[in-house]
Design a protein around this motif. Structure first.
Motif, PDB file in Angstrom:
ATOM      1  N   LEU A   1       0.694  -1.284  -0.041  1.00 30.65           N
ATOM      2  CA  LEU A   1       0.056   0.171   0.366  1.00 30.65           C
ATOM      3  C   LEU A   1       0.782   1.453   0.048  1.00 30.65           C
ATOM      4  O   LEU A   1       0.231   2.711  -0.401  1.00 30.65           O
ATOM      5  CB  LEU A   1      -0.755  -0.028   1.371  1.00 30.65           C
ATOM      6  N   ARG A   2       1.761   1.141   0.821  1.00 25.44           N
ATOM      7  CA  ARG A   2       2.726   2.121   0.658  1.00 25.44           C
ATOM      8  C   ARG A   2       2.993   2.653  -1.444  1.00 25.44           C
ATOM      9  O   ARG A   2       2.959   3.763  -0.770  1.00 25.44           O
ATOM     10  CB  ARG A   2       4.274   2.207   1.341  1.00 25.44           C
ATOM     11  N   ASN A   3       3.394   2.050  -1.641  1.00 26.41           N
ATOM     12  CA  ASN A   3       3.940   2.285  -2.347  1.00 26.41           C
ATOM     13  C   ASN A   3       1.832   2.842  -3.637  1.00 26.41           C
ATOM     14  O   ASN A   3       2.723   3.366  -4.892  1.00 26.41           O
ATOM     15  CB  ASN A   3       4.683   1.266  -3.706  1.00 26.41           C
ATOM     16  N   GLU A   4       1.251   2.176  -3.484  1.00 25.12           N
ATOM     17  CA  GLU A   4       0.060   2.303  -3.960  1.00 25.12           C
ATOM     18  C   GLU A   4      -0.256   3.619  -3.972  1.00 25.12           C
ATOM     19  O   GLU A   4      -0.872   4.721  -4.518  1.00 25.12           O
ATOM     20  CB  GLU A   4      -0.888   1.361  -3.677  1.00 25.12           C
ATOM     21  N   ILE A   5      -0.206   3.662  -2.324  1.00 28.45           N
ATOM     22  CA  ILE A   5      -0.510   5.675  -2.054  1.00 28.45           C
ATOM     23  C   ILE A   5       0.177   6.482  -2.839  1.00 28.45           C
ATOM     24  O   ILE A   5       0.152   7.830  -2.985  1.00 28.45           O
ATOM     25  CB  ILE A   5       0.056   5.615  -0.791  1.00 28.45           C
ATOM     26  N   ALA A   6       1.640   5.882  -2.724  1.00 25.24           N
ATOM     27  CA  ALA A   6       2.428   6.735  -3.676  1.00 25.24           C
ATOM     28  C   ALA A   6       2.600   6.974  -5.488  1.00 25.24           C
ATOM     29  O   ALA A   6       2.281   8.270  -5.761  1.00 25.24           O
ATOM     30  CB  ALA A   6       3.712   7.184  -3.373  1.00 25.24           C
ATOM     31  N   ALA A   7       1.428   6.203  -5.431  1.00 26.23           N
ATOM     32  CA  ALA A   7       1.303   6.424  -6.696  1.00 26.23           C
ATOM     33  C   ALA A   7      -0.267   7.075  -7.356  1.00 26.23           C
ATOM     34  O   ALA A   7      -0.009   7.528  -8.688  1.00 26.23           O
ATOM     35  CB  ALA A   7       1.285   4.888  -7.885  1.00 26.23           C
ATOM     36  N   VAL A   8      -0.903   7.389  -5.797  1.00 28.00           N
ATOM     37  CA  VAL A   8      -2.565   8.110  -6.169  1.00 28.00           C
ATOM     38  C   VAL A   8      -1.524   9.282  -5.976  1.00 28.00           C
ATOM     39  O   VAL A   8      -2.845  10.104  -6.996  1.00 28.00           O
ATOM     40  CB  VAL A   8      -3.189   7.315  -4.982  1.00 28.00           C
ATOM     41  N   VAL A   9      -1.066   9.623  -4.870  1.00 29.88           N
ATOM     42  CA  VAL A   9      -1.255  11.016  -4.221  1.00 29.88           C
ATOM     43  C   VAL A   9       0.014  11.494  -5.283  1.00 29.88           C
ATOM     44  O   VAL A   9       0.255  12.839  -4.636  1.00 29.88           O
ATOM     45  CB  VAL A   9      -1.100  11.131  -2.753  1.00 29.88           C
ATOM     46  N   GLY A  10       0.998  10.822  -5.345  1.00 27.62           N
ATOM     47  CA  GLY A  10       2.503  11.639  -5.875  1.00 27.62           C
ATOM     48  C   GLY A  10       3.654  11.944  -4.768  1.00 27.62           C
ATOM     49  O   GLY A  10       2.903  12.115  -3.224  1.00 27.62           O
TER      50      GLY A  10
END
Length: 327
Positions: free
Chosen positions: A165-174
């Motif tokens: 999820l850490r990587n997926e969060i970054a992909a969403v919010v930048g």
């Protein structure tokens, strides 16, 4: 004088109610010591006063200057008052103060729309490893996307899922919308002693970390006007640490703030960094450092001292924990 008496036997019930008291909007609280009490809280609001005494035998005694102020406390409990020794309910003229409003424990979910910064920390209760505070800036659009991903309080997720999820969060919010404040064990011990010598405590150190995360994000997103953080002490702690950029922000603090997806995202970011650093420290010193503050933690601390010496313990552990005295 309006008053009411309850029974809270379980430690977690007492702590949850205390946190709920501290979150009552517009109320200034001070904590005092009193014999036979776990805590005594004295509050003031709108020219009136409130008082809560949690006795060690489980009795919770509430009193206030007006019925409305008393009701603002009793509504948090969701249970009827207990009877007093004379067979009547405790309270003003023998009548227990009760609210007509439905009693409910706060879920932590706030009615917030628009862009905001969520902050949370990891490592506060862990003997080994750093203290990590993270901040994530979210919008209405990114909040919806994060919910779709299953972003929630990191304590409800496995470490493997947190890493994903850490990587997926970054992909969403930048990545620009994410900051982490990592205080390694050596620096943590230094700061803790500095705060302590100034008459402050761990909550002040936490507040400094949360405020720094907010300030760093505001430097990138100066138009953001609101932030949400978990309620871990006097709500003025974080406010007092904010600098020029943060003084104009509306900061909302509540227990269980991870119910808000921006704070939940911050909890995941902080936890991922914490677990990563724990593993790095374990590899560096050749001893697997466990999380938490259990008997296993003490055993590993003794192994660490045997291998590297007590003077090196401060490089991996938070020395103010009582665990240090038990080694």
């Amino acid at each position: 004088m309006p008053a009411a008496k309850y029974t809270l036997k379980q430690p977690h019930e007492r702590q949850e109610f205390k946190q709920a008291l501290q979150a009552i909007s517009g109320t200034n609280w001070s904590e005092k010591t009193e014999q036979y009490c776990d805590y005594r809280m004295d509050g003031s609001r709108s020219g009136g006063w409130l008082r809560a005494k949690q006795f060690t035998n489980g009795t919770l005694y509430l009193e206030a200057s007006t019925e409305d102020l008393l009701s603002s406390m009793t509504v948090l409990l969701g249970q009827a008052p207990v009877s007093s020794g004379n067979g009547k309910s405790s309270g003003n003229n023998g009548a227990a103060a009760k609210s007509s409003r439905p009693a409910a424990k706060s879920s932590g979910l706030l009615d917030v729309t628009g862009t905001y910064i969520g902050t949370d920390e990891s490592g506060k209760g862990d003997y080994f490893g750093p203290l990590v505070i993270a901040g994530v800036l979210v919008t209405d659009e990114t909040c919806a996307a994060l919910r779709e991903l299953g972003v929630m309080d990191s304590k409800k997720l496995t470490d493997q899922r947190i890493g994903q999820l850490r990587n997926e969060i970054a992909a969403v919010v930048g990545e620009k919308a994410i900051v982490t404040i990592e205080i390694g064990p050596a620096k943590y011990n230094e700061l803790y002693q500095r705060f302590k010598s100034g008459g402050k405590n761990l909550n002040h150190l936490l507040a400094w970390g949360h405020a720094t995360a907010i300030e760093n994000l505001l430097a990138r997103f100066p138009d953001c006007t609101q932030a949400i953080a978990d309620q871990f002490g006097d709500e003025r702690y974080i406010l007092s640490q904010l600098k020029d950029k943060g003084r104009g922000i509306v900061l909302k603090q509540t227990p269980r703030a991870e119910a808000n997806v921006g704070v939940a995202a911050a909890s995941i970011v902080a936890r991922q960094r914490f677990t990563s650093r724990i593993q790095q420290l374990s590899n560096q010193f050749g001893i697997q450092l466990p999380m938490g503050a259990s008997s296993l933690v003490k055993d590993r601390a003794r192994q660490f001292i045997a291998a590297h010496g007590r003077e090196a313990l401060g490089q991996v552990a938070k020395l103010h924990f009582k665990t240090t005295l038990e080694l």
